[in-house]
Each structure stands twice: as structure tokens, then as C-alpha cells.
Write a protein that holds these residues in place. Sequence first.
Motif, short mmCIF file in Angstrom:
data_model
loop_
_atom_site.label_atom_id
_atom_site.label_comp_id
_atom_site.label_asym_id
_atom_site.label_seq_id
_atom_site.Cartn_x
_atom_site.Cartn_y
_atom_site.Cartn_z
N SER A 451 0.80 -1.22 0.00
CA SER A 451 0.00 0.00 0.00
C SER A 451 0.84 1.27 0.00
CB SER A 451 -0.94 0.00 1.22
OG SER A 451 -1.94 -0.98 1.06
N ASN A 452 2.16 1.13 -0.08
CA ASN A 452 3.01 2.33 -0.15
C ASN A 452 4.08 2.21 -1.23
OD1 ASN A 452 4.47 0.34 1.19
ND2 ASN A 452 5.56 1.81 2.49
N PRO A 453 3.69 1.87 -2.47
CA PRO A 453 4.71 1.78 -3.52
C PRO A 453 5.08 3.16 -4.05
CG PRO A 453 2.58 1.35 -4.46
CD PRO A 453 2.35 1.57 -2.99
N VAL A 454 6.09 3.20 -4.90
CA VAL A 454 6.36 4.38 -5.71
C VAL A 454 5.57 4.20 -7.00
CG1 VAL A 454 8.11 5.66 -6.98
CG2 VAL A 454 8.63 4.75 -4.71
N PHE A 455 4.63 5.10 -7.21
CA PHE A 455 3.65 4.96 -8.30
C PHE A 455 3.93 6.05 -9.32
CE2 PHE A 455 -0.69 3.01 -8.90
CZ PHE A 455 -0.82 3.43 -10.21
N VAL A 456 4.38 5.66 -10.52
CA VAL A 456 4.72 6.61 -11.57
C VAL A 456 3.52 6.77 -12.50
CG1 VAL A 456 6.21 7.10 -13.54
CG2 VAL A 456 7.17 6.07 -11.47
N LEU A 457 3.01 8.01 -12.58
CA LEU A 457 1.94 8.36 -13.52
C LEU A 457 2.59 8.99 -14.74
CD1 LEU A 457 -0.50 9.95 -10.92
CD2 LEU A 457 -0.70 7.68 -11.94
N ASP A 458 2.85 8.15 -15.75
CA ASP A 458 3.64 8.59 -16.90
C ASP A 458 2.78 9.35 -17.90
OD1 ASP A 458 6.09 8.81 -17.97
OD2 ASP A 458 6.22 6.79 -18.78
N GLU A 459 3.37 10.39 -18.50
CA GLU A 459 2.72 11.18 -19.56
C GLU A 459 1.39 11.76 -19.08
OE1 GLU A 459 4.59 11.70 -21.91
OE2 GLU A 459 5.94 10.01 -22.07
N ILE A 460 1.40 12.41 -17.94
CA ILE A 460 0.16 12.95 -17.38
C ILE A 460 -0.36 14.13 -18.21
CG2 ILE A 460 1.21 14.64 -15.82
CD1 ILE A 460 -0.81 13.70 -13.69
N ASP A 461 0.50 14.70 -19.02
CA ASP A 461 0.08 15.84 -19.85
C ASP A 461 -0.60 15.41 -21.15
OD1 ASP A 461 2.55 14.74 -20.64
OD2 ASP A 461 3.03 16.52 -21.82
N LYS A 462 -0.66 14.11 -21.41
CA LYS A 462 -1.20 13.63 -22.70
C LYS A 462 -2.55 12.96 -22.54
CE LYS A 462 3.35 13.20 -24.76
NZ LYS A 462 4.03 13.83 -23.63
N MET A 463 -3.24 13.20 -21.43
CA MET A 463 -4.59 12.67 -21.26
C MET A 463 -5.58 13.50 -22.07
SD MET A 463 -5.04 11.59 -17.28
CE MET A 463 -4.63 13.20 -16.68
N GLY A 464 -6.61 12.83 -22.55
CA GLY A 464 -7.67 13.53 -23.28
C GLY A 464 -8.98 13.40 -22.54
N ASN A 465 -10.06 13.90 -23.13
CA ASN A 465 -11.39 13.72 -22.56
C ASN A 465 -12.41 13.70 -23.70
OD1 ASN A 465 -12.12 16.51 -23.17
ND2 ASN A 465 -10.87 17.06 -21.39
N ASP A 466 -13.49 12.97 -23.46
CA ASP A 466 -14.57 12.88 -24.44
C ASP A 466 -15.86 12.63 -23.70
OD1 ASP A 466 -14.39 10.28 -23.67
OD2 ASP A 466 -13.67 9.51 -25.60
N PHE A 467 -16.86 12.07 -24.40
CA PHE A 467 -18.17 11.86 -23.79
C PHE A 467 -18.12 10.85 -22.65
CE2 PHE A 467 -17.64 8.73 -27.09
CZ PHE A 467 -18.19 7.57 -26.56
N ARG A 468 -17.04 10.09 -22.53
CA ARG A 468 -16.93 9.11 -21.45
C ARG A 468 -16.36 9.69 -20.17
NH1 ARG A 468 -14.35 4.72 -25.49
NH2 ARG A 468 -13.67 6.69 -26.37
N GLY A 469 -16.09 10.98 -20.16
CA GLY A 469 -15.63 11.62 -18.95
C GLY A 469 -14.26 12.24 -19.11
#
Length: 829
Positions: A451-469
Motif C-alpha cells: 500500500s506504499n509503492p512508488v507509483f509513476v503516472l507517466d505522460e500525465i500531460d497527454k490525457m484527453g477527454n470525451d463523452f466518457r468523462g
Amino acid sequence: MFRKKNNDIFSIEDGGDTIISIVTNDLDENDCHIDEADLPEDLPVLPLRNTVIFPGTSLPIAIARKKSVKLINDLEKRKGRFVGLVCQKESDTEDPTSKDLYEVGVIGEVLRIVELPESDNVTVIFQGKKTFRITELTQKSPYLRTKYELLKTIPVRKKDNEYKVLLDSIREMMVHMLRMYGDPPKDIVQRINSVKDGTILVNYCCTNLPIPAGEKQQLLELSEDKSRAYQLLIILNRESQMMEMKMNIQMKTRDELNQQQKEYFLQQQLKTIQDELGGNPQQADIEDFQKRAESKKWSKEVAAAFDKELKKLERLHPQSPDYSVQYSYIQTVLDLPWNEYTEDNFDLKNAQKVLDHDHFGLEKVKERIIEHLAVLKLKGDMKSPIICLYGPPGVGKTSLGKSVAQALNRKYVRVSLGGLHDESEIRGHRRTYIGAMPGRIIQNIQKAESSNPVFVLDEIDKMGNDFRGDPSSALLEVLDPEQNSTFHDNYLNIDYDLSKVMFLATANNIGTIPQPLLDRMEMIEISGYIIEEKVEIARRHLIPKELEIHGLPKKAITISKATIEHIITDYTRESGVRELDKKIAKIMRKLALKVASETEYNKTLEPEELHEYLGPVEYTKDQYQGNDYAGVVTGLAWTSVGGEILFIETSLSKGKSNKLTLTGNLGDVMKESAVLALEYLHAHSQYFGIDESVFENWNVHIHVPEGAIPKDGPSAGITMVTSLASAFTQRRVRANLAMTGEITLRGKVLPVGGIREKILAAKRAGIKEIILCKENKKDIDDIKSLYLKGLKFHYVEDIKEVLDYALLKEKVKDPLDLSVKQEKSGKKK
């Protein structure tokens, strides 16, 4: 049901218990006749339990009590025939006295004594004769004897039609009731239907009716035959209705019981088959789940929710579609590491050693990690920070996560957010959907087993959005230290604590990250590497890695620093080292071919041999091109892959109007900068010695090379002013000079961003001097002196300062006719 005991006696049984015994003797009115002279003065009294006999009827009575057996034996010895049959008030009384008996009874004549083979008791068949009342006891031991008086009954008138109808109803109801117990013997039904004497019929029915003895006693004590018949019909109707209700209930319960027995039988068969095949898999799974749940460290709320879901699974049939959904959910809950943590390593020197070994440079990031460890060591517990590393590609942002995990002794997980446009990928799907699963956050926590890993959220600037949220909005809860302690996944539907997870986000361009998400992260910039850093990275990491990947020994080849520097300058153009890694891999492939084919080669790779391994030089255009041409100025630009130099070229041509042409795939902001520069020079032409007629009779063309690449931004403002001024005046631009800065219509120079990347690009191109806005000095002060070596900076506030320094008095060797015309027009004036 009816059971035959002998030729004359039948019994009605219900559930194995005998309700009543019936003697199939002839129903004759003479059965009630008795000669009073034959009666003794006092009668022996036989107490009966729950039994009442009526005159004119016969009834078998089992004799078991010793006193009663004594009474029967004495009758046989004395050849007596008559006994007073009296019912007890309470059947539990074992030794009744006169107080325990009813006053009214029936004189019974012993017809015969029957010894039943299935019973040890003596059964005596009595026939009722006359009703009597006890008047005085004459004997108490060994059995009772009493004096008595005979009771008379009031007969019914012969032509009473109502009584006849009453008797017919009694016959029908009695036969109907007997049939409820089964198929009655034909003798009984025939005798009931054929008897003519109403008194005998009523007494027979009263005797054989399965009702409590108290009600029978009340019927016996009625002196009028018609009243007894009415009361009997009322009881028959009541009992018939009760019997029908009972039969209906029994039928319903029998059906349900049959179904239950069938299911039980099938379940037992299934269980037997499953045991033969190795046991019941469903039960084995549930027991395994329960055993695993005992070792979990979850809270009471989670335990209660798990127990509820497990009971739901037990109730489901394995063939049900919902079973697999519930099964997968239970597995997911059990696989999560509830309150299970790895122990952090607080050795700061070891952490620094690990970070330095894996990554060269990146001092800010390393410093931040060491600070976090120090605070954690002192406090013992703290909410993990959310760090966002941003910079150009290939500088080691993603791989840094592994090093941080190793330094902290934590598990490492990574999720790529590039192209993600569905909110459910973060929060998960509800279980009502087909193929539902938890979101990527919970999936990777489950994979990490901590419950305490190092969690890398890669390319967070390349997320999109559409009708699914909007997944970036869903990340707000994940990355907020005040909220992520109760992170809610739609599939899990139980709050999960993410506050101990150390999130590391990576991005190339923070401009595309929504502001609310940006506010929740601590931004750390990772700039590109200078040539010296790239050389060290190649020597320490890239070359040994590629040698191992291609199966070559460590001493297969030696690549000198000078050769590595040539690879960097001639074959790569990047801020990171990804392209450099590819070039080294290409060299190793060529080398592997030579080693495998046993071809001789030079084990020390020199710069002049690079053509053999990498082909011709790929990049030369970004090198500084001198100042031989007027109107060509070197500018500095920032791109998503790092800094670059770019050239602003201005040419003039005669025309009838002042036409401005812009080429090079420029954006709106950059076009506005060009218009702004031209207007500023036009407004201040006298200060710079430019004839105003030039702006009316000469067309201006501004071009930025590499026209296929889009370019935009205000950073080239002072570069365009310098290029236009150089073209109008034909004055040389100072050699090895580059510049960057935004301009205003008043001539002010404004600060710009990306200074570090632009400086690295200038060094790669051989630039020696750089002109910047004075406010950008703080950015220069924040850069290590190693990066600034060999560069000279000039800080300005006004465009005049830029042109005074950038433009030399010396003009180009082959001046245009423009300058000649300017001189002639000056003479005319």
C-alpha cells in the motif's frame, strides 16, 4: 388411513397413531335392550381414558391397569357380563377415584375378550346398553363398585320429517369424514347407510367420532335424542371443515417437502459426484476465501463489507451469470494489500548513492527525494508528496521512478496515461456492467502487493477527454493528499487509503495539464543535458548497457570521449539521451556483426571511423553560420524536445507598396511579433538612421527556415527587430551571438521561458554570447555554473540596447542598392 386388526375390528390411524377403533357389528335397535332383572344391585366400575361408549354400540377397549385386569378376571370367574363404563375427567390420573370420574356412564356388556397378536394387553369388546348415573360407591378396592340409577331418554316422534333430514345429513357427513382418512371398509359404509333406527345411528357416530372425550361426554349426558342429533351434526360440520383445512395444509407441506426432498436428494447426488471428482469446488473456494480473509489487516468496515459479499457468493448457484462476477470481486478484494506496507530505508547516504549511480545530474530531484526521506525519518509518518517531473523527452523522468523506489526500498509500479480519455480507467467500472474491472490505480496497487509503492503516472500531460468523462478530473482525488486517504473506486465500492503511496508524475509540456491538477503537484523541472553530461551518461550507463544487450564483452570496444562528443553533435539533436542510445545501439549491432563473422576491427573507436558505423553526418544546419549576410540573425527557441537555435532571415525587394510577407509556417503570435518589429522600426527610423521612404518603396520578406515545422510564440521578438534593422541598414550582426526575448510597441524587452534549454541549444551550436531580458537574470542565476561555461550574457531592457550591441558599424561586403539609394536620398536632402 384404515387398518384391519381382525375380522370385526378396524382402526383409523393418522401419522402412525391410532385415533379410534371401530367394531363392524350389526347396528340393531335390539342392541340397546336389556332386562333390568339381569342387572346386579351394584356394578363394577371400569374407568376409561379418553373413551366414551354410547348405548347400542360396540367398542374394543384395551385393559392394561392391574385393577382393571383384576375386574375382568373376576367377571370371568363369576360369569358376570355387565360393567359400568365411565370416562375419567383427566386421562393422566393413574388410580382414579369417584371424584376423578364423570357421574354419567354406560352399562357395557362384555361380548368377548380378544387377544391381539401385536399387543401384550387384553382387549375386551363391550357393547353399550343403558346410560346410568353413579349414586353411591359400595367398594373402592381392589376396584370400584357402585350403586346406580338408569337414565331414560326422550325419544323423537315417529313422523318428524326434520329429524329424518337431520339423520340423512349425519349419514353423509359421517361417510365424508371417514373418506378423508382413506378408503373406508364397505361394511362400515353399508351399515351406516342401512341403519334405520335414528338413536342407534346417532350413538354409533358419537362413539366412533374422533373428537375429545369431554365433548362425547356432553353428548352422552343429553337426554333428548333430537338434541343429541343436532349437536352431533354441528360437531360433524366443524370437524369436517377442520379436516379439510388439515388436508389442504398437509398437501401443501407435502408438496414442499417433496420438493425439498428432491432437491436434497439431488444435492446429495451432486455432492457424491463432486467428492468422487475431488470435492465441491464452490465450497472449497469459499473456505479458501475465509481462510485468506483471516490473515488480512483490514478495518472492521472492510471486514463487514467482505463478509456480506462472501455470503452473497454462497447463496449464488455456480451456474448463475452473477456467480463469476461476484467471484472476481471477492478475489480482487482479497488480492489488495490492505494496510500492508514495505518498510522504508532511512539510510540517506545509501539513497544518495543509489540515485547518483542510476542517474547523472538531476540534482534538484535527488535533493527533493533526500529531503523527503529526512522528514520521514524524523517524523516516522507523513503523507507522501505528489511530485511532477517535467521536461523534454529522454532526460530520465520515467526511469527515475525505479531509482526512487530502490532508494526507499519500496515496490515500483507505473501506469501510462498517454491517450487516456475514459474516466473509468481511473475510477473503475461499476459491477453492473459486463466486463467490469477496477481502475488502473487499484489494479497497480494490487500488482505492487503493497500500500506504499512508488507509483509513476507517466505522460500525465497527454490525457484527453470525451463523452466518457474527463480522467484528469478523476485524478484530482488521487493526487490530493487531503482526499486520497479515502479513494473510492467504482468497482471496489470500498474506500481505499492511497495516502502512503508516493506518486511521481511525468510530463513534457505542463501547459496542457489542467490548473486544478497542476496545483496538487509539486513541480520539479528536469532540463536537458549539456554535452559534457551526455558524454558521462554514455560512458557510465548507455555503452555498458548496449554491450550487454548485444552479447558483447565489456572490452569488445573502447569509445573515447571525443568520439562520444562527435556522436552527440553530428548525429543527435535532442535534450535527452534517447537518440544517443539508439546511435550507440547501432554501433553495437555493426560491431556484433564483425565479432560474429570474425572480421578484424579497431577496438578503439575514433571520430573518423563514425562514418563506417553511423553513416554520413546527419545534423549540421543548427551550427552557427556566421555573419556574412545582412538580415540573418540567430534566435533561441524552446520546443517539446528541448531547446533549438533558429535563424530569422529578412530580405528586401523594390516595390510600389510596403508589402510584408511572412513564411516558415509561423503561428499567429509570431506573425504579430514580426508586424510589431516592423512598426517599431518605422516609428523610430530616424534614431536608427533609416530613410522613411524605404518603408514605402521596398517590400519586406521575413522567413524562418524549416518551413514544414510549425513555429509560434513571442520569444523571437527581439530577433526579428534585429534582423529587420540589419537588412534596412546592411550592418553586420555581431559574430557568435544569439538572442531571445519578447518586445512591446514601446520598445521594451520582456522575459521569456525555457532559458535553460535555450542555453544548451546555444552551446551545441557554438554560440558565445546571448542577449536576454534583464528579468531573465534570475533564471541564469538558478543554473549551475557548469552549464554557463563559455557563454557571455547581456541583459537588456530596451530594443535600442539590443540593436546598439548586436549591430556592428561595419557593413556587408556587397551592399544592396538600398544602401546606395539611402546615401543618394541623403545628398538630395
